[in-house]
Design a protein around this motif. Structure first.
Motif, PDB file in Angstrom:
ATOM      1  N   PRO A   1       0.438   9.168  -4.379  1.00 14.34           N
ATOM      2  CA  PRO A   1       0.494   8.048  -5.330  1.00 14.34           C
ATOM      3  C   PRO A   1       0.154   8.529  -6.742  1.00 14.34           C
ATOM      4  O   PRO A   1      -0.733   9.362  -6.937  1.00 14.34           O
ATOM      5  CB  PRO A   1      -0.588   7.091  -4.814  1.00 14.34           C
ATOM      6  CG  PRO A   1      -0.762   7.443  -3.375  1.00 14.34           C
ATOM      7  CD  PRO A   1      -0.536   8.924  -3.297  1.00 14.34           C
ATOM      8  N   LEU A   2       0.868   7.996  -7.728  1.00 19.97           N
ATOM      9  CA  LEU A   2       0.596   8.300  -9.125  1.00 19.97           C
ATOM     10  C   LEU A   2      -0.343   7.262  -9.721  1.00 19.97           C
ATOM     11  O   LEU A   2      -0.948   7.472 -10.769  1.00 19.97           O
ATOM     12  CB  LEU A   2       1.908   8.321  -9.926  1.00 19.97           C
ATOM     13  CG  LEU A   2       2.961   9.317  -9.428  1.00 19.97           C
ATOM     14  CD1 LEU A   2       4.221   9.231 -10.277  1.00 19.97           C
ATOM     15  CD2 LEU A   2       2.391  10.736  -9.449  1.00 19.97           C
ATOM     16  N   VAL A   3      -0.434   6.136  -9.037  1.00 20.21           N
ATOM     17  CA  VAL A   3      -1.273   5.034  -9.499  1.00 20.21           C
ATOM     18  C   VAL A   3      -1.693   4.265  -8.244  1.00 20.21           C
ATOM     19  O   VAL A   3      -0.987   4.290  -7.231  1.00 20.21           O
ATOM     20  CB  VAL A   3      -0.484   4.135 -10.487  1.00 20.21           C
ATOM     21  CG1 VAL A   3       0.788   3.611  -9.868  1.00 20.21           C
ATOM     22  CG2 VAL A   3      -1.314   2.985 -11.020  1.00 20.21           C
ATOM     23  N   SER A   4      -2.853   3.630  -8.289  1.00 13.85           N
ATOM     24  CA  SER A   4      -3.309   2.920  -7.088  1.00 13.85           C
ATOM     25  C   SER A   4      -2.622   1.559  -6.994  1.00 13.85           C
ATOM     26  O   SER A   4      -2.334   0.933  -8.017  1.00 13.85           O
ATOM     27  CB  SER A   4      -4.820   2.719  -7.137  1.00 13.85           C
ATOM     28  OG  SER A   4      -5.145   1.699  -8.065  1.00 13.85           O
ATOM     29  N   PRO A   5      -2.367   1.073  -5.765  1.00 11.51           N
ATOM     30  CA  PRO A   5      -1.785  -0.265  -5.607  1.00 11.51           C
ATOM     31  C   PRO A   5      -2.640  -1.339  -6.283  1.00 11.51           C
ATOM     32  O   PRO A   5      -2.096  -2.299  -6.834  1.00 11.51           O
ATOM     33  CB  PRO A   5      -1.752  -0.447  -4.086  1.00 11.51           C
ATOM     34  CG  PRO A   5      -1.669   0.945  -3.549  1.00 11.51           C
ATOM     35  CD  PRO A   5      -2.472   1.789  -4.492  1.00 11.51           C
ATOM     36  N   GLU A   6      -3.954  -1.158  -6.272  1.00 11.12           N
ATOM     37  CA  GLU A   6      -4.832  -2.145  -6.919  1.00 11.12           C
ATOM     38  C   GLU A   6      -4.570  -2.214  -8.417  1.00 11.12           C
ATOM     39  O   GLU A   6      -4.613  -3.285  -9.020  1.00 11.12           O
ATOM     40  CB  GLU A   6      -6.304  -1.813  -6.668  1.00 11.12           C
ATOM     41  CG  GLU A   6      -6.764  -1.980  -5.224  1.00 11.12           C
ATOM     42  CD  GLU A   6      -6.225  -0.902  -4.298  1.00 11.12           C
ATOM     43  OE1 GLU A   6      -5.879   0.202  -4.784  1.00 11.12           O
ATOM     44  OE2 GLU A   6      -6.114  -1.168  -3.079  1.00 11.12           O
ATOM     45  N   ALA A   7      -4.307  -1.049  -9.011  1.00 11.00           N
ATOM     46  CA  ALA A   7      -4.016  -1.032 -10.442  1.00 11.00           C
ATOM     47  C   ALA A   7      -2.695  -1.748 -10.738  1.00 11.00           C
ATOM     48  O   ALA A   7      -2.515  -2.329 -11.805  1.00 11.00           O
ATOM     49  CB  ALA A   7      -3.961   0.407 -10.951  1.00 11.00           C
ATOM     50  N   LEU A   8      -1.776  -1.691  -9.764  1.00  6.03           N
ATOM     51  CA  LEU A   8      -0.469  -2.330  -9.959  1.00  6.03           C
ATOM     52  C   LEU A   8      -0.534  -3.830  -9.744  1.00  6.03           C
ATOM     53  O   LEU A   8       0.086  -4.609 -10.469  1.00  6.03           O
ATOM     54  CB  LEU A   8       0.563  -1.748  -8.989  1.00  6.03           C
ATOM     55  CG  LEU A   8       0.990  -0.294  -9.212  1.00  6.03           C
ATOM     56  CD1 LEU A   8       1.912   0.143  -8.081  1.00  6.03           C
ATOM     57  CD2 LEU A   8       1.693  -0.154 -10.553  1.00  6.03           C
ATOM     58  N   TYR A   9      -1.261  -4.238  -8.715  1.00  2.00           N
ATOM     59  CA  TYR A   9      -1.173  -5.630  -8.262  1.00  2.00           C
ATOM     60  C   TYR A   9      -2.506  -6.368  -8.312  1.00  2.00           C
ATOM     61  O   TYR A   9      -2.533  -7.577  -8.112  1.00  2.00           O
ATOM     62  CB  TYR A   9      -0.647  -5.684  -6.823  1.00  2.00           C
ATOM     63  CG  TYR A   9       0.668  -4.978  -6.645  1.00  2.00           C
ATOM     64  CD1 TYR A   9       1.844  -5.526  -7.148  1.00  2.00           C
ATOM     65  CD2 TYR A   9       0.738  -3.757  -5.982  1.00  2.00           C
ATOM     66  CE1 TYR A   9       3.052  -4.876  -7.003  1.00  2.00           C
ATOM     67  CE2 TYR A   9       1.947  -3.101  -5.826  1.00  2.00           C
ATOM     68  CZ  TYR A   9       3.096  -3.657  -6.333  1.00  2.00           C
ATOM     69  OH  TYR A   9       4.282  -3.002  -6.184  1.00  2.00           O
ATOM     70  N   GLY A  10      -3.591  -5.620  -8.539  1.00  2.00           N
ATOM     71  CA  GLY A  10      -4.902  -6.242  -8.382  1.00  2.00           C
ATOM     72  C   GLY A  10      -5.232  -6.312  -6.903  1.00  2.00           C
ATOM     73  O   GLY A  10      -4.359  -6.176  -6.066  1.00  2.00           O
TER      74      GLY A  10
END
Lengths: 140, 140
Positions: B125-134
């Motif tokens: 992953p380049l970014v966490s799902p939490e960062a994308l969607y909360g």
């Protein structure tokens, strides 16, 4: 299809979510150029055979049978790598396509582009369908 | 969706063979790198909106609603070109993907590869799902 080949594919098959008809869409991409060639469907047996033989085998929905790509036309797809998406409901096949992927004689099936409200052909056949299948034949 | 936009898309829509559920699979490919990012589904309204706005809109089968890619996550897909395959039953979308296409935070959804009988992760992953969607959110 030997039992051994199926067993070897078991870890991969377990990750695939086949649909209600037992099928999963598979996108074929030329491994080096990145060109997307076609989309077809696979069932469990097609995936297992493809992994075992290294030659791409789909499932033909119209013929309701395994479809060994290139069996009729000679336009084989050698598998370089099979990938599974995040949800397990789509496959990406990195392949080495001999000749053309499309039954129209074009390299890729995606030869029509939407441009300014119209659909225009952006690639010409490299070979005639008759040369691939003989007169009166269809896909292969 | 204005009537004008639908009219402009009419020639393209006429070439598409939507399935019994009114859907067609669409493969998204990064226009310059050639990377295959994801596969999702579109209905007539999604195709028309995508052509009209230049921002890719799918149809979410799980939510049974139009899915404007990136609406929640910000990871928009700008359409560069829409292509239709020989049989009219698959679309290829050449896109410019902002950030990552996959809800897991990876650039592409196809991050698992079959190697030596196992399925191995080939991209992180380049970014966490939490960062994308909360926290607690899903796709977008």
């Amino acid at each position: 299809m030997s039992q051994d080949a199926t067993n070897q594919a078991e870890a991969v098959l377990a990750a695939i979510r086949f649909d209600a008809n037992g099928l999963v869409p598979a996108v074929a991409q030329q491994h080096d150029s990145g060109e997307v060639l076609m989309l077809a469907w696979m069932n469990r047996a097609a995936v297992a055979e493809t992994l075992a033989t290294g030659r791409v085998c789909y499932f033909s929905r119209s013929r309701n049978a395994l479809w060994r790509k290139g069996e009729t036309s000679g336009q084989l797809q050698q598998l370089r790598e099979l990938r599974v998406d995040c949800d397990g409901d789509t496959l990406l096949l990195l392949v080495d396509q001999a000749g053309v992927a499309c039954h129209t004689g074009r390299r890729s099936c995606f030869y029509r582009a939407a441009r300014e409200g119209a659909l225009v052909e952006i690639a010409a056949p490299l070979v005639s369908p008759e040369a691939l299948y003989g007169p009166g034949h269809s896909h292969g």
